[in-house]
Design an enzyme around this catalytic site. Structure first.
Site, mmCIF file in Angstrom:
data_model
loop_
_atom_site.group_PDB
_atom_site.id
_atom_site.type_symbol
_atom_site.label_atom_id
_atom_site.label_comp_id
_atom_site.label_asym_id
_atom_site.label_seq_id
_atom_site.Cartn_x
_atom_site.Cartn_y
_atom_site.Cartn_z
ATOM 1 N N PRO A 78 0.831 -1.219 0.000
ATOM 2 C CA PRO A 78 0.000 0.000 0.000
ATOM 3 C C PRO A 78 0.862 1.264 0.000
ATOM 4 O O PRO A 78 0.538 2.249 -0.653
ATOM 5 C CB PRO A 78 -0.810 -0.126 1.295
ATOM 6 C CG PRO A 78 -0.886 -1.602 1.555
ATOM 7 C CD PRO A 78 0.403 -2.185 1.027
ATOM 8 N N ARG A 101 -15.721 -1.668 -43.894
ATOM 9 C CA ARG A 101 -16.704 -0.624 -43.573
ATOM 10 C C ARG A 101 -16.729 0.443 -44.665
ATOM 11 O O ARG A 101 -15.688 1.023 -44.994
ATOM 12 C CB ARG A 101 -16.308 0.005 -42.226
ATOM 13 C CG ARG A 101 -17.039 1.261 -41.865
ATOM 14 C CD ARG A 101 -18.398 0.970 -41.329
ATOM 15 N NE ARG A 101 -19.054 2.193 -40.877
ATOM 16 C CZ ARG A 101 -20.359 2.292 -40.721
ATOM 17 N NH1 ARG A 101 -21.145 1.247 -40.964
ATOM 18 N NH2 ARG A 101 -20.890 3.404 -40.295
ATOM 19 N N GLU A 132 4.796 -3.769 -13.682
ATOM 20 C CA GLU A 132 6.234 -4.050 -13.834
ATOM 21 C C GLU A 132 7.021 -2.742 -14.062
ATOM 22 O O GLU A 132 8.014 -2.708 -14.778
ATOM 23 C CB GLU A 132 6.498 -5.115 -14.906
ATOM 24 C CG GLU A 132 5.786 -6.418 -14.524
ATOM 25 C CD GLU A 132 6.370 -7.696 -15.064
ATOM 26 O OE1 GLU A 132 7.539 -7.694 -15.466
ATOM 27 O OE2 GLU A 132 5.641 -8.705 -15.054
ATOM 28 N N SER A 187 5.554 3.826 -16.887
ATOM 29 C CA SER A 187 6.386 4.473 -17.927
ATOM 30 C C SER A 187 7.360 5.458 -17.288
ATOM 31 O O SER A 187 8.506 5.592 -17.723
ATOM 32 C CB SER A 187 5.489 5.205 -18.936
ATOM 33 O OG SER A 187 4.775 4.259 -19.693
#
Ligand code: COS
Length: 388
Positions: A127, A273, A368, A371
């Site tokens: 935490p 499309r 992990e 940035s």
């Protein structure tokens, strides 16, 4: 480094087929039910997916980093929840033992991680200690009494991937309270079911339904002293950083895989499309988004492969791994955004799946190491090597 081109091609082909034929058709169901059915988990075990990066001596495939990232390019092309289930056994949940474990620890745990019998989990974040991992407060007090030599753990770990399914945890805890930073931290193997270890409720997340995280709580949790990774105190933070160097490259490769999938879907949609009497792919503003995505994807793929090869050469790739993770995950976020844009209104509707990817890949820029942490690692590396 590719050890044998033919074997590698066969492996990538079988994983590609598994991803496209077995996993992609189940993506919507997994997101709806928030669970991966046991039958798919068993197929993953049979394919050897839990032991990709565990040495062959312990029953894994022992892939080199280049081989592993090529496999991750394929695994990344479906919902990240599937990769997440096998991800910890190949990465952060096993590599502490692979890299720094004693021969006994390796022999005891790695075969069961490689087979997928055990799920491994990595408990670093707390935490009060996320990006500042060196500030962690979970304590491990050494005791010697009639019951033997042991450590007693106290503290809470947060957002721990696969914790609800884990059989073992790699836990970073402070053995020396007098040392406030990284030097006071040691790494341990803690088995699920140890008295004093409990789990919090499963976190409700923005995406990646089917992949689960929760708190892991230690209250006077006594573990054998033999479970100190490598038998050495004070080096647990370094173990964690070495594990993350490898893990960051793996996540970068998964981000490349996910971007490939989103670009493929966006391209298919744009070519089918029709608006103003033409497929929207014929409009140059849409082409700009497709082209930017392809160019950035190509750059990320090259970067990941280069960093992986350098690691296979035995070089320190801490900076390169952070560059790859930073660039590839940010690229993936931009591709996700463009893919939604190219889909127009359909991009916002669940049936088309692209909004799910948009939410799922958001995590890549956070876990992990955010940035911003990758930027710090890169800049510090630059300063260390500066010629002044
Ligand atoms: N490999 C081996 N050792 C490493 C290393 C690496 N990649 N990175 C750092 N170390 C060593 C350092 O050499 C230093 O050792 P000495 O004290 O012997 O010199 C020690 O570890 C401490 O390093 P540093 O001083 O750089 O630690 P900081 O507290 O400044 O933290 C960052 C560095 C910010 C990079 C680290 O805390 C980090 O990666 N934070 C993000 C954590 C994270 O990714 N969390 C995600 C949760 S896991 S899913």
């Amino acid at each position: 480094m590719i050890r044998d081109n033919e074997t590698q091609t066969l492996l990538e082909d079988s994983i590609r087929r598994f991803v496209r034929e077995r996993l992609v058709p189940r993506e919507h169901e997994i997101a709806e039910t928030d669970a991966i059915p046991e039958e798919l988990v068993q197929q993953m075990r049979e394919l050897g997916l839990f032991g990709l990066s565990i040495p062959e001596a312990y029953g894994g495939l022992g892939l080199t980093m280049e081989e592993e990232v090529r496999v991750a390019f394929e695994l990344g092309q479906t919902s990240p929840a599937f990769r997440s289930l096998i991800g910890t056994n190949n990465g952060i949940g096993s590599q502490g033992i692979v890299i720094d474990g004693t021969p006994e620890q390796r022999a005891h745990y790695l075969p069961r991680l490689a087979s997928g019998e055990l799920i491994g989990s990595f408990a670093l974040t707390e935490p009060g200690a996320g990006s500042d991992a060196g500030a962690l407060a979970t304590s491990a007090r050494r005791v010697s009494d009639a019951q033997g030599d042991a450590y007693v753990l106290n503290g809470t770990k947060r957002y721990i991937t696969n914790a609800p399914h884990a059989g073992i945890f790699t836990v970073m805890a402070r053995t020396d309270p007098a040392i406030k930073g990284a030097g006071g931290i040691s790494a341990f193997i803690v088995e699920a079911g140890t008295p004093g270890l409990s789990l919090g409720k499963i976190d409700q997340k923005m995406g990646q339904k089917g992949a689960h995280t929760c708190d892991v709580i230690f209250e006077n949790c006594r573990i054998p002293a033999a479970n100190l990774i490598g038998g050495q105190e004070g080096v647990g933070f370094k173990t964690a950083m070495k594990v993350l160097d490898k893990g960051r490259l793996h996540i970068a490769a998964v981000a490349v895989g996910a971007a490939k999938r989103m670009l493929r879907d966006a391209l298919a949609y744009a070519m089918e499309r029709r608006q103003f009497g033409h497929p929207v792919a014929e409009f140059q503003l849409v082409q700009g988004m497709l082209a930017d995505s392809k160019a950035e994807l190509y750059a990320a793929e090259c970067m990941v492969l280069d960093a992986a090869r350098k690691r296979d050469e035995g070089r320190d790739v801490s900076v390169e791994a952070s560059c790859a993770k930073y660039f590839a995950t940010e690229m993936c976020g931009r591709v996700a955004d463009r893919a939604v844009q190219i889909h127009g209104g359909a991009g916002y509707i669940s049936d088309y799946g692209i909004e799910r990817f948009y939410r799922d890949v958001r995590l890549f820029r956070l876990y992990e190491g955010t940035s911003q942490i990758q930027q710090i690692v890169i800049a510090r590396g630059l300063m260390r090597g500066a010629e002044i």
